[in-house]
Design a protein around this motif. Structure first.
Motif, PDB file in Angstrom:
ATOM      1  N   LEU A 126      41.264  -8.826 -71.462  1.00 41.17           N
ATOM      2  CA  LEU A 126      42.133  -8.364 -70.378  1.00 41.17           C
ATOM      3  C   LEU A 126      41.750  -8.970 -69.030  1.00 41.17           C
ATOM      4  O   LEU A 126      42.599  -9.357 -68.242  1.00 41.17           O
TER       5      LEU A 126
ATOM      6  N   PRO B 295      52.294  -3.848 -73.596  1.00 39.83           N
ATOM      7  CA  PRO B 295      50.924  -4.371 -73.703  1.00 39.83           C
ATOM      8  C   PRO B 295      50.357  -4.730 -72.342  1.00 39.83           C
ATOM      9  O   PRO B 295      50.955  -5.512 -71.594  1.00 39.83           O
TER      10      PRO B 295
ATOM     11  N   SER C  63      47.785  -6.439 -71.247  1.00 39.82           N
ATOM     12  CA  SER C  63      47.232  -7.744 -70.874  1.00 39.82           C
ATOM     13  C   SER C  63      48.305  -8.742 -70.497  1.00 39.82           C
ATOM     14  O   SER C  63      48.028  -9.726 -69.820  1.00 39.82           O
TER      15      SER C  63
ATOM     16  N   ARG D 210      40.953  -6.429 -76.237  1.00 41.93           N
ATOM     17  CA  ARG D 210      42.009  -5.597 -76.789  1.00 41.93           C
ATOM     18  C   ARG D 210      42.490  -6.243 -78.077  1.00 41.93           C
ATOM     19  O   ARG D 210      42.451  -7.462 -78.226  1.00 41.93           O
ATOM     20  N   THR D 211      42.959  -5.413 -78.959  1.00 42.70           N
ATOM     21  CA  THR D 211      43.483  -5.930 -80.198  1.00 42.70           C
ATOM     22  C   THR D 211      44.757  -5.200 -80.548  1.00 42.70           C
ATOM     23  O   THR D 211      45.033  -4.116 -80.009  1.00 42.70           O
TER      24      THR D 211
ATOM     25  N   MET E 146      42.391 -10.810 -81.092  1.00 42.37           N
ATOM     26  CA  MET E 146      41.845 -10.040 -79.961  1.00 42.37           C
ATOM     27  C   MET E 146      42.083 -10.801 -78.659  1.00 42.37           C
ATOM     28  O   MET E 146      41.949 -12.020 -78.624  1.00 42.37           O
TER      29      MET E 146
ATOM     30  N   GLY F 129      37.133  -6.720 -71.193  1.00 42.78           N
ATOM     31  CA  GLY F 129      38.282  -5.912 -71.594  1.00 42.78           C
ATOM     32  C   GLY F 129      38.945  -6.396 -72.867  1.00 42.78           C
ATOM     33  O   GLY F 129      40.105  -6.808 -72.869  1.00 42.78           O
TER      34      GLY F 129
ATOM     35  N   SER G 270      50.972  -1.656 -77.368  1.00 43.76           N
ATOM     36  CA  SER G 270      50.104  -1.837 -76.202  1.00 43.76           C
ATOM     37  C   SER G 270      48.658  -2.096 -76.608  1.00 43.76           C
ATOM     38  O   SER G 270      47.811  -2.285 -75.762  1.00 43.76           O
ATOM     39  N   GLY G 271      48.374  -2.091 -77.943  1.00 46.58           N
ATOM     40  CA  GLY G 271      47.044  -2.509 -78.384  1.00 46.58           C
ATOM     41  C   GLY G 271      45.979  -1.435 -78.212  1.00 46.58           C
ATOM     42  O   GLY G 271      46.233  -0.342 -77.732  1.00 46.58           O
ATOM     43  N   SER G 272      44.813  -1.761 -78.674  1.00 43.03           N
ATOM     44  CA  SER G 272      43.664  -0.851 -78.600  1.00 43.03           C
ATOM     45  C   SER G 272      42.570  -1.499 -77.771  1.00 43.03           C
ATOM     46  O   SER G 272      42.333  -2.698 -77.871  1.00 43.03           O
ATOM     47  N   ASN G 273      41.925  -0.689 -76.981  1.00 45.45           N
ATOM     48  CA  ASN G 273      40.829  -1.162 -76.132  1.00 45.45           C
ATOM     49  C   ASN G 273      39.538  -1.161 -76.954  1.00 45.45           C
ATOM     50  O   ASN G 273      39.119  -0.142 -77.475  1.00 45.45           O
TER      51      ASN G 273
ATOM     52  N   GLU H 185      47.747  -6.185 -79.886  1.00 48.61           N
ATOM     53  CA  GLU H 185      48.898  -6.446 -79.028  1.00 48.61           C
ATOM     54  C   GLU H 185      49.780  -7.534 -79.641  1.00 48.61           C
ATOM     55  O   GLU H 185      49.376  -8.219 -80.581  1.00 48.61           O
TER      56      GLU H 185
END
Lengths: 299, 559
Positions: free
Chosen positions: B4, B117, B119, B83-84, B1, B81, B530-533, B86
């Motif tokens: 951001l 992604p 971040s 994110r995972t 994780m 922020g 681009s990952g998930s928020n 990415e």
């Protein structure tokens, strides 16, 4: 120590006074003429219930002679009947600080209970005495009878000074020392004595009177509405206890309270003493009516 | 994780501050509230029983503290922020070629950037200077707004410089992917070790394309027409005769055609300007006569609307305005449906349209009273009017000397734009009418009333300005680009320039953003995650724990 002054109409409003008439009617319907208990006198007199015979002695009333026996046996004997005595009512209302602390104060229910019971006794021409107590007996008043004395009793009850610490054993000892004619002693109290319940019960056992205990209770006694970290101040002794209210502490509290209740009930049952738990947040008279259910005092 | 908005160090610092604040609050919370009770008999018994488990009692406060700290940490992480999914520490840098020859679809570029992604991506516009337009964690939707109005500048060396820097600074554990939005010829060499993905126009840079579209004031001086300049290249010097410029709609104007050094120039003079759009396409006409449209060789341009202004003249003012208006090629005198009117103050001639009114002599203290519509800032309006009306060019000093009084210009709010001229100026000693300023003033006033926009000439940076005459200029940024008198002016970089007369802007802009050539990639588009928020999840967890804490407090399970 705080003292609260009650106006007579605050203690005894019109609705309450009207309910007393209803209570007296209910009481009269009960066999025994509405007395709280059988009060059989040791003396034999001119009652209506036959008890025994005795030989005629000069000076006896001729109307008591049993002429049937004279005709059959030639002996002059007198028929003796039960002599009913009046039953003095001794009211011992607790007027200590603990009875005026909360809202509504327990004292109001206590004084109303006292007046209600007094109205019944006065209606039966039984004398009534008031012995309020806190730290000992607050005042002593010779028992007085008469139906018309009810309002005066109401005023006297309202005028009793209240507040102060509780010392129930001391008060009971003082009451016992009055050596009053045996009657019905009604202790109206929450029975929260700093010394605990046992000394109170010990003094109650010594009383020569029939007993009726009216315990003034409310729902929050067992289920206190407290949370967080509190400093509990005893309103009478001034002692404090710091408590972090948790489920465990509340459970222990309820255990201690339930034991108290059990001990009081056990005493009443064992001694044949009447015990009425009066909810001070509910109307007093309907709860008192339960005293007249059956011929025995409720336990 | 990954986080951001916060680095791990800042997150830890934030957590430390939170822990300290909560600790202080917890200490303040442990304050006993006094409650009077009828008796403490039962409480004492309960406390005595509970005292046996002193450790549990003491531990309850730390439990409550830990619960609050956990809730605070979840909220802090949600704000940071999280994110995972990415691609770890891969850095994505999008380099956009900001030269004039570069054209791309901004919406497609935005979508491409959004798929990277968030971040670890950044977008840099490589023009005259390096301009970061999107930073790590910023939403890709900001891109179109930030690219709007960006002037192009040809500086390929900037791209190469950035590539070298990225190659130097990338680490083993944090590789850098460069996404190059540029014409392939822009970048000669790619530093080794750098992964470059090309995104942009077709890799057929050898084909000629239109590189310049210019619009200028007509050299003839006529109104209602403009001169056009089109330049295309690179066109091979030999075999280049087959290249033709196709215009749609067709222009019935003769053009000249200069076949110069790798660039061919077409000039169109006196092109009628009615606000229409012209499309220019470069065609390769083969010897058999078949014309092929060259990819990347189509451009569009919007011409200004230079139709004559319909003006009504109050008969009472035929002298002195009649002759001036009749001589102005931008004016068409009409008797009905005018766009604006010249009349005496108080007259209703022409109706409710912008008007130049002449106030009777002695009735107006100001020399000129400028009217603006409601909601207009008077100061800005006056500054703009000063420039548009050319008031600075008027010999106000002469007028003031002659009248022995200052010449005042004031603004006033009215329903619409207008100008009221003092009649005093028409009399002695002002003698404004016979002065050489008067025709110029009337002409500019008419154009100002009609709100005719200034013409912006468009040329390409690095190319000489065709037909540039006269002494030039200073650029607004102070770069000091000038040229000697009579020599063609060559803007060194794409920027705005002001001519000596102060009212002509020469701007070098990108060609029409509506690229006529669809942008396509030269290679298969790499896919990045681009990952998930996770911010919403963390917030929900925090609120769930808050609800649990409230329930535990209400049931006295926590103090």
């Amino acid at each position: 120590m705080t003292s609260r002054v009650f106006a007579p109409d605050e203690l005894y409003d019109a609705e309450f006074l009207a309910s007393l008439r209803t209570l007296r009617i209910v009481a009269r319907r009960v066999t025994g003429g509405g007395r709280f208990a059988d009060q059989r006198s040791k003396d034999l007199g001119s009652g209506i219930e036959f008890r025994d015979f005795r030989p005629y002695a000069p000076g006896d009333e001729l109307k008591s002679v049993d002429w049937n026996i004279y005709r059959r046996l030639g002996r002059v004997v007198l028929r003796l009947f039960e002599e009913w005595e009046d039953l003095p009512l001794y009211l011992l209302p607790d007027v200590s600080e603990s009875t005026v602390l909360e809202d509504p104060p327990r004292l109001i229910a206590g004084l109303r209970t006292a007046l209600a019971l007094a109205s019944i006794s006065l209606g039966q021409h039984d004398p009534v005495g008031i012995y309020p107590f806190a730290d000992g007996l607050v005042s002593k008043q010779r028992p007085k009878a008469g139906k018309r004395r009810l309002l005066r009793f109401a005023a006297e009850l309202a005028a009793i000074p209240n507040g102060g610490a509780t010392n129930t054993p001391k008060a009971l000892r003082a009451f016992h020392a009055l050596k009053l004619r045996p009657g019905l002693a009604v202790v109206i109290s929450d029975f929260y004595d700093p010394a605990g319940l046992e000394p109170v019960l010990a003094e109650l056992r010594k009383l020569r009177h029939r007993l009726l205990l009216v315990q003034l209770v409310r729902k929050s006694d067992r289920e206190p509405d407290l949370q967080g970290d509190v400093r509990l101040l005893d309103c009478e002794t001034g002692e404090h206890a710091d408590v972090s209210i948790s489920g465990e502490v509340l459970a222990k509290y309820r255990e201690a309270h339930d034991k108290f209740e059990r001990d009081l009930t056990k005493f009443a049952a064992g001694r044949g003493v009447g015990l009425l738990r009066l909810d001070v947040e509910e109307p007093v008279v309907p709860q008192l009516a339960s005293i007249f259910e059956g011929r025995h005092l409720p336990v | 994780m990954t986080l951001l908005h916060l680095s791990p160090v800042w997150w830890l610092l934030g957590l430390g501050v939170l822990a300290g604040v909560l600790f202080l609050l917890q200490r303040l919370r442990v304050r006993h509230r006094e409650v009077a009770v009828p008796t403490t008999l039962f409480w004492k018994e309960a406390i005595q029983e509970a005292r046996a488990r002193l450790l549990v009692k003491r531990f309850r406060h730390p439990l409550a503290y830990a619960l609050m700290l956990l809730i605070g940490a979840l909220l802090l992480t949600a704000l940071a922020g999280p994110r995972t999914g990415e691609d770890g520490d891969v850095r994505h840098v999008v380099l956009v070629d900001g030269s004039h020859s570069m054209s791309f679809d901004v919406d497609e570029l935005t979508q491409y950037v959004a798929d990277l992604p968030a971040s670890n991506r950044s977008v840099i516009l490589c023009g005259a200077r390096l301009l970061p337009v999107l930073g790590p964690g910023e939403d890709a939707l900001l891109l179109p707004r930030r690219l709007q109005g960006v002037v192009p500048a040809q500086a390929p060396e900037n791209i190469s410089r950035v590539l070298r820097h990225l190659a130097r600074t990338q680490t083993t554990g944090s590789p850098t992917h460069v996404h190059l939005v540029a014409v392939p010829a822009t970048v000669d060499t790619i530093p080794s070790g750098l992964r470059v993905h090309r995104y942009g126009v077709a890799d057929d840079s050898d084909d000629p394309r239109i590189v310049t579209l210019g619009i200028a004031e007509p050299a003839s001086g006529a109104w209602g027409v403009v001169d056009l300049l089109v330049r295309a290249g690179p066109i091979p010097l030999s075999g280049g005769d087959g290249y033709r410029l196709h215009v749609e709609p067709a222009l019935k104007i003769k053009s000249t055609n200069d076949a110069g050094h790798e660039l061919r120039t077409w000039r169109f003079v006196d092109v009628p300007a009615r606000g229409q759009e012209l499309a220019f396409t470069l065609l390769d006409v083969r010897p058999d006569g078949v014309a092929a449209r060259l990819p990347g060789a189509a451009r569009r341009v919007q011409l200004p609307d230079r139709r004559p202004l319909r003006v009504t003249l109050d008969d009472t003012l035929a002298e002195p305005f009649g002759a001036v208006l009749a001589a102005d090629p931008a004016v068409e005198l009409v008797s009905d449906k005018p766009q604006l009117v010249v009349r005496a103050q108080g007259s209703t001639v022409g109706g409710d349209v912008p008007a130049l009114e002449l106030a009777p002599a002695g009735s107006q203290r100001e020399a000129m009273l400028l009217h603006h519509g409601p909601g207009i800032d008077p100061d800005s309006f006056l500054r703009a009017a000063n420039k548009d009306l050319g008031l600075a060019q008027l010999d106000g000093q002469r007028l003031a000397d002659a009248a022995q009084r200052p010449i005042e210009v004031r603004t006033e709010e009215r329903a619409r734009r207008g100008l009221t001229l003092s009649g005093d100026l028409m009399t002695e000693p002002y003698d404004f009418v016979p002065s050489r300023d008067f025709p110029l003033f009337v002409a500019r006033t008419v154009r100002w009333l009609a709100e005719v926009p200034a013409l912006r000439q468009r040329v390409a940076a690095g190319e000489p300005l065709a037909d540039a005459v006269g002494a030039w200029t200073e650029d607004i940024e102070g770069a000091g680009a000038t040229s000697s008198l009579g020599a063609p002016f060559t803007p060194p970089v794409a920027d705005r320039y002001k001519t000596a007369d102060g009212d002509t802007l020469v701007a070098a802009l990108l060609a029409s953003p509506r690229a006529s050539v669809p942008v396509r990639e030269t290679a298969a588009a790499p896919s990045f995650s681009s990952g998930s928020n996770l911010a919403t999840l963390f917030l929900l967890l925090a609120f769930a724990l808050l609800g649990f804490e409230w329930w535990a407090y209400r049931t006295s399970r926590v103090p």
